[in-house]
Design an enzyme around this catalytic site. Sequence first.
Site, PDB file in Angstrom:
ATOM      1  N   MET A  73      -9.603  -5.033  -8.571  1.00 47.15           N
ATOM      2  CA  MET A  73      -9.598  -6.488  -8.000  1.00 47.15           C
ATOM      3  C   MET A  73      -9.371  -7.428  -9.044  1.00 47.15           C
ATOM      4  O   MET A  73      -8.754  -8.340  -8.645  1.00 47.15           O
ATOM      5  CB  MET A  73     -11.036  -6.792  -7.667  1.00 47.15           C
ATOM      6  N   LYS A 102     -17.587  -9.550   4.500  1.00 47.66           N
ATOM      7  CA  LYS A 102     -16.713  -8.859   5.133  1.00 47.66           C
ATOM      8  C   LYS A 102     -16.425  -9.284   6.755  1.00 47.66           C
ATOM      9  O   LYS A 102     -17.431  -9.318   7.468  1.00 47.66           O
ATOM     10  CB  LYS A 102     -17.259  -7.436   5.301  1.00 47.66           C
ATOM     11  N   GLY A 110     -10.619   1.000  -7.193  1.00 44.34           N
ATOM     12  CA  GLY A 110      -9.988  -0.281  -6.958  1.00 44.34           C
ATOM     13  C   GLY A 110      -9.647  -1.130  -8.422  1.00 44.34           C
ATOM     14  O   GLY A 110      -9.974  -0.571  -9.198  1.00 44.34           O
ATOM     15  N   ASN A 125     -15.515   1.834   3.555  1.00 48.62           N
ATOM     16  CA  ASN A 125     -16.580   1.690   2.355  1.00 48.62           C
ATOM     17  C   ASN A 125     -17.645   2.519   2.197  1.00 48.62           C
ATOM     18  O   ASN A 125     -17.748   3.169   1.106  1.00 48.62           O
ATOM     19  CB  ASN A 125     -17.126   0.068   2.617  1.00 48.62           C
ATOM     20  N   THR A 173     -21.158  -6.147  -6.128  1.00 50.79           N
ATOM     21  CA  THR A 173     -21.440  -6.837  -5.032  1.00 50.79           C
ATOM     22  C   THR A 173     -20.771  -6.495  -3.833  1.00 50.79           C
ATOM     23  O   THR A 173     -20.985  -6.911  -2.834  1.00 50.79           O
ATOM     24  CB  THR A 173     -21.395  -8.277  -5.252  1.00 50.79           C
ATOM     25  N   TYR A 184       0.760  -1.282   0.080  1.00 50.97           N
ATOM     26  CA  TYR A 184      -0.005   0.021   0.087  1.00 50.97           C
ATOM     27  C   TYR A 184       0.864   1.172  -0.116  1.00 50.97           C
ATOM     28  O   TYR A 184       1.959   1.355   0.632  1.00 50.97           O
ATOM     29  CB  TYR A 184      -0.891  -0.116   1.218  1.00 50.97           C
ATOM     30  N   LEU A 242      -9.835   7.449  -0.869  1.00 52.87           N
ATOM     31  CA  LEU A 242     -10.329   7.992   0.329  1.00 52.87           C
ATOM     32  C   LEU A 242      -9.075   8.577   1.315  1.00 52.87           C
ATOM     33  O   LEU A 242      -9.278   9.744   1.660  1.00 52.87           O
ATOM     34  CB  LEU A 242     -10.930   6.747   1.257  1.00 52.87           C
ATOM     35  N   PHE A 260     -10.238   7.969  -7.269  1.00 49.61           N
ATOM     36  CA  PHE A 260     -10.618   8.242  -6.000  1.00 49.61           C
ATOM     37  C   PHE A 260      -9.734   7.281  -4.829  1.00 49.61           C
ATOM     38  O   PHE A 260      -9.905   6.047  -5.131  1.00 49.61           O
ATOM     39  CB  PHE A 260     -11.962   8.086  -5.717  1.00 49.61           C
TER      40      PHE A 260
END
Lengths: 373, 373
Positions: free
Chosen positions: A288, A368, A286, A167, A193, A94, A312, A310
Amino acid sequence: MAAMRIAVLKSLHRTTRLHNISQRFLLHRNEVRPISAIMSPPSMAVVYDNNGPPDKVTRMVEIPPVEVKENDICVKVLASPINPSDINRIEGVYPVRPQVPAVGGYEGVGEVYSIGSAVRGLSPGDWVIPSPPSSGMWQTYVVKEQSVWHKIDKQTPIEYAATVTVNPLTALKMLEDFVKLNSGDAIVQNGATSIVGQCIIQLARIRGVHSINITRDRSGADEVKEKLKKLGADEVFTESQLEVKNVKSLLTNMPEPALGFNCVGGNAASLVLKFLRNGGTMVTYGGMSKKPITVSTSSFIFKDLSLRGFWLQKWMSTEKAGECRNMIDHLLGLVRAGKLKYEMEMVPFNDFPTALDKALGKQGSHPKQVIAF
Amino acid sequence: MAAMRIAVLKSLHRTTRLHNISQRFLLHRNEVRPISAIMSPPSMAVVYDNNGPPDKVTRMVEIPPVEVKENDICVKVLASPINPSDINRIEGVYPVRPQVPAVGGYEGVGEVYSIGSAVRGLSPGDWVIPSPPSSGMWQTYVVKEQSVWHKIDKQTPIEYAATVTVNPLTALKMLEDFVKLNSGDAIVQNGATSIVGQCIIQLARIRGVHSINITRDRSGADEVKEKLKKLGADEVFTESQLEVKNVKSLLTNMPEPALGFNCVGGNAASLVLKFLRNGGTMVTYGGMSKKPITVSTSSFIFKDLSLRGFWLQKWMSTEKAGECRNMIDHLLGLVRAGKLKYEMEMVPFNDFPTALDKALGKQGSHPKQVIAF
């Protein structure tokens, strides 16, 4: 060996509450604390000494008590999720991550346990979340300055309080920031989803905005479609259903979307672009599929598409905390009113290794994972 | 056969001055003109009856005289270039193109030959350009309404007057519209040897803005580099010179660019993206390699890049003509002051087929072909 271990713990204990090296050295020179100092309880924490595979480098450690200074608050953590970005921080991939050794976790909710002598407006028993979020939430007690903590309504379901920032706030901010949407407009997204995806569907619906949702091809696709429609999705397509000449011909009673969201990349991103109207914007938050986005030059020139991104964490580091906190209060209000929901699985802290394996995708698809302390 | 040919010419003659079908039918029912009407001279034109390969579908045709109505101006064309977009219009692959049969050409310069009775402010002998440009410039006489024509300074070199809109105006508008640039900032571009590229170098330099320029690998790359440096380029790299781990390490005395321009696609677009600073914008205005642009999702999320597009024709259809004309006057002023230049090859109208072959790339690399009528 014992001496080394203690050294690691001392260093760790300091990094959990101090952010900058010079402060750390100051503390080092001033190891003798006044006898009257308020101390936190010892804290059981998920720690990693080095970056690497999370199931290899993390371990449970008891961190010794730390001083609760006059502006500090000691919070007994109640719940904290395992987010993909937590995993990426531990892996070391990251872009912004805490110095190792570090305690994992980035968002969560806790109860005020004790307060420093200068703290006003917060009392033991209050529920708080770190806002903007900050590292070190995977432990039983966290000590941070009062300014870090945002008081929330104790009527909030604990798992939502623990997960509202990373999220749902992403979903809300992305809906508000890039294109002015009016009731009757439409958006399109892939990864529908995901929790961000589910929040986008519900937050769009509240605004009267239609959503076109793209999901992976997999067994149970019909159930997924029903589930998303119940949340308020107008259209749900699997990627293979969109292998048609003109995807827009599949839309009924809906304008072409001016805004799209991509958290997948590859073909799923191309499908979002195909739905967008002339002059539309796709926001990537993202990746994925780990595949890049491929766009024709004519999409930019003749279709006037804009591609943006974007993040956050960057937004929260540049904006005033106030805006972020108002948005969180708004989102938690929607949760309490039953207007914003998504699936989670609460796991006792002792089962952290199992929850981590699930979050790493080692046991198939799971909701999650939220650790209950 | 003769009757058919006349029919084609009549239909053609009308489409060159009328834009909408209903008007065309009205004219059809009213074929008898007042004897006192001002008529244009017959016009030699490059015409295509169908879309297709330009060297196959175009032919020279004499178009009969057309009426110069009270608000019309008849312009004797002096010069008009063959732009890539002209070729794409004839091929039928350009998104907006005239109905066939049509006369080719989109920009150019001419001299007022005769004026309608209600025309004010323009007189025979004045030099004018169509602004915004409009189709049908590849002919010796064009009749269009006064509002189409913008008077320019007759001291302007004819080849620059003929070409100022499509390329230099694109360069100027793109430098002004996407990112606020200050003296000392930098931009990066590929396709730097194109006319737009050369204009960007010079217009940036006038603003004190550095330019980083990427060119194709080819024989004579050193000469190209010298030529661009003479125009004011700060850095010139071939694509292969940028096969290094960190392209930014090649920059000296220059900030990372906030704005990039792409007219190539493929690897050349990726190189522009690599140079951009966090939060930077790449504007695509061409796709010479016919390859798409490939971007990682993390470039959007963590590097906060924006990808946009620019299409001159769309901009000119939405903005007031006034802004466009002021910018053209500014650009032609720079030309007359010797501050804006680029290479062109003037070709007599009779040699149009040869010029077209050169523009189609059939005879190797050539400067922009400008037809002199």
